[in-house]
Design an enzyme around this catalytic site. Structure first.
Site, PDB file in Angstrom:
ATOM      1  N   ARG A 161      41.646  41.105  43.575  1.00  0.00           N
ATOM      2  CA  ARG A 161      41.026  41.622  44.808  1.00  0.00           C
ATOM      3  C   ARG A 161      40.476  40.533  45.736  1.00  0.00           C
ATOM      4  O   ARG A 161      40.086  40.815  46.862  1.00  0.00           O
ATOM      5  CB  ARG A 161      39.920  42.621  44.438  1.00  0.00           C
ATOM      6  CG  ARG A 161      40.493  43.973  44.041  1.00  0.00           C
ATOM      7  CD  ARG A 161      39.418  45.016  43.977  1.00  0.00           C
ATOM      8  NE  ARG A 161      38.652  44.906  42.730  1.00  0.00           N
ATOM      9  CZ  ARG A 161      37.404  45.341  42.587  1.00  0.00           C
ATOM     10  NH1 ARG A 161      36.759  45.879  43.613  1.00  0.00           N
ATOM     11  NH2 ARG A 161      36.793  45.234  41.435  1.00  0.00           N
ATOM     12  N   ALA A 213      39.284  33.392  32.926  1.00  0.00           N
ATOM     13  CA  ALA A 213      40.751  33.396  32.914  1.00  0.00           C
ATOM     14  C   ALA A 213      41.345  34.447  33.851  1.00  0.00           C
ATOM     15  O   ALA A 213      42.536  34.402  34.151  1.00  0.00           O
ATOM     16  CB  ALA A 213      41.256  33.620  31.493  1.00  0.00           C
TER      17      ALA A 213
END
Ligand code: UD1
Ligand code: CA
Length: 451
Positions: A15, A10
């Site tokens: 990043r 989830a």
């Protein structure tokens, strides 16, 4: 004991800096999520539940594309790994076996490691997969007392003494299903991150008189992907392992580091792969073949004794029977090439079938697309297609028929017939010399500024 698989997927994966959910980034041609599903599938799980949040629809579609039976549940807000497992409660309703938790961004867990966890579960309610990490890493720490796992302490919550422990939590956990949700219900978010930690199960279980243990695996297996740099590292690790496995299985890779494999590439023994070959998904190459340099294959099947390339492209539906030769700058798509047939130079064969021992001359093109629809070309056995033939589909060339070089074939050619479809040649004696003289004179006059 039956197994239910829960894959946590989830998270946003900030990043990655991507519009695509993290777990759908691919390694060796398959989303990371599929790698995790494949690893879990080796335990033949009775249920498979994927917890998705960010990019739910895309994750749901990818999971079901791989396994239509997969159940994908929504975790609307990401309140921690413990909370993520809590949302599987309905999906696991009535299930009494063991629950294996994997992460969708940790694609390399090996089946043997999972088997060892299953074996360790006999004596413990919870089995955690650990690995050795550098003390500077921020993983959860596994606090052991002999064989027993006492507790898992998240880095953010750990004292310096606990941070010195190098045995770390991979996140993979096998839990007795009967107690899982009772234990989860006892977790709180009173910690440094304000999240519900799955890792708290260990301590809660201990308080209820249930023991836990941790087994260890190599850090290469627990490698997680958080950025594109990690993704490239994971790809490299996958390729390295897949190439080595092929060589162990009797395939020659002349320059292993230049050969790219997919998660599902199958190559038979005594096949030789020359440098710079790319295997997209769904390729099977049988034994004793040679894939020559700079070839690109996807969705293709190469049978025994075949040769492909150099510089060949096999696209989805390329089905080569035994001893077929595909040469340089040849593209094959959705076409069956029968035993011993040859397409050696500069050709496009798409939406076609080529009979056994037929020879397709250099520059042959199946003109399969009329701008709206695709059409089929059928070539019989032992036919000879002259160089630079355009086969305007739909069209059928009979057994042992021949087409003249440069022909544009728009009508069927019956078996044994020769079809010529090109402008007849005209010869004009002396005309070339005359033309040369005229041209030379013109050039001379031009250079003098005359016309
Ligand atoms: C977690 C572990 C840590 C371990 C590390 C290994 C906990 C509390 N900590 O830390 O001990 O060393 O993994 O990488 O379990 N996820 C959800 N929903 C959520 C939160 C997470 O689906 O609400 C998924 C993420 O998408 C990810 C995985 O769970 O795939 C792990 O989450 P992450 O936030 O990366 O956990 P860490 O804090 O790194
Ligand atoms: Ca993480």
């Amino acid at each position: 004991m039956s197994i239910a698989l829960v894959i946590l997927a989830a998270g946003k994966g900030t990043r990655m800096n991507s519009d695509l959910p993290k777990v759908l980034h691919e390694i060796a041609g398959a989303p990371m999520l599929v790698h995790a599903m494949k690893a879990g599938a080796t335990l033949e799980p009775e249920r498979q539940v994927i917890v998705a949040g960010h990019g739910f629809d895309a994750v749901d579609a990818a999971a079901k594309a791989y396994d239509p039976e997969a159940v994908v549940v929504l975790q609307e807000e990401q309140k921690g790994t413990g909370h993520a497992v809590m949302v599987t409660r309905d999906a696991l309703d009535g299930f009494t076996g063991d629950v294996l938790v994997l992460y969708g961004d940790t694609p390399f867990i090996q089946p043997e490691t999972l088997e060892r966890m299953v074996a360790a579960r006999k004596d413990h309610a919870v089995v955690v997969l650990g690995f050795q990490a550098d003390p500077s890493e921020k993983y959860g720490r596994l606090v052991m007392q002999g064989e027993t796992l006492e507790t898992i302490v998240e880095f953010a919550d750990a004292t310096n003494e606990v941070r010195d422990i190098t045995f770390c939590n991979s996140g993979v956990m096998l839990i007795r299903g009967e107690v899982l949700f009772d234990l989860l219900d006892a977790t709180t978010n009173q910690n440094a991150s304000g999240e519900y930690y799955l890792t708290d199960l260990v301590e809660i279980a201990r308080e209820k008189g249930l023991s836990s243990t941790a087994i260890s695996c190599d850090a290469t297996e627990t490698m997680g992907v958080n950025s594109r740099v990690h993704l490239a590292e994971a790809e490299a690790a996958f390729q390295e392992r897949a190439r080595t496995n092929l060589m162990v299985d009797g395939v020659t890779l002349i320059d292993p580091s230049s050969v790219y494999l997919s998660h599902d590439t199958i190559i038979g023994r005594d096949t030789v792969i020359e440098p710079n070959v790319f295997f997209g998904p769904d390729v099977t190459v049988e034994s004793g073949t040679r894939i020559r340099a700079f070839s690109h294959l996807e969705g293709a099947h190469v049978s025994r004794g075949g040769t492909v390339g150099p510089y060949a492209r096999l696209r989805p539906g390329a089905e080569l029977a035994e001893d077929v030769h595909i040469g340089n700058f040849v593209e094959i798509k959705n076409a069956i090439i029968d035993e011993g047939a040859k397409v050696n130079h500069l050709s496009y064969i798409g939406d076609a079938s080529v009979g056994e021992k037929s020879n397709i001359g250099a520059g042959t093109i199946t003109c399969n697309y009329d701008g709206v629809m695709k059409h089929k070309t059928t070539i019989g056995k032992r036919a000879f297609i002259g160089s630079n033939t355009m086969l305007v589909a739909p069209v059928t060339i009979g057994d042992e028929a021949m087409t003249g070089s440069g022909s544009v074939i728009t009508k069927d050619v019956e078996e044994g017939a020769l079809a010529l479809a090109r402008a007849p040649q005209v010869s004009k004696p002396g005309m070339a010399r005359k033309l040369f003289e005229m041209l030379k004179l013109k050039k001379k006059n031009l250079s003098k500024g005359l016309n």
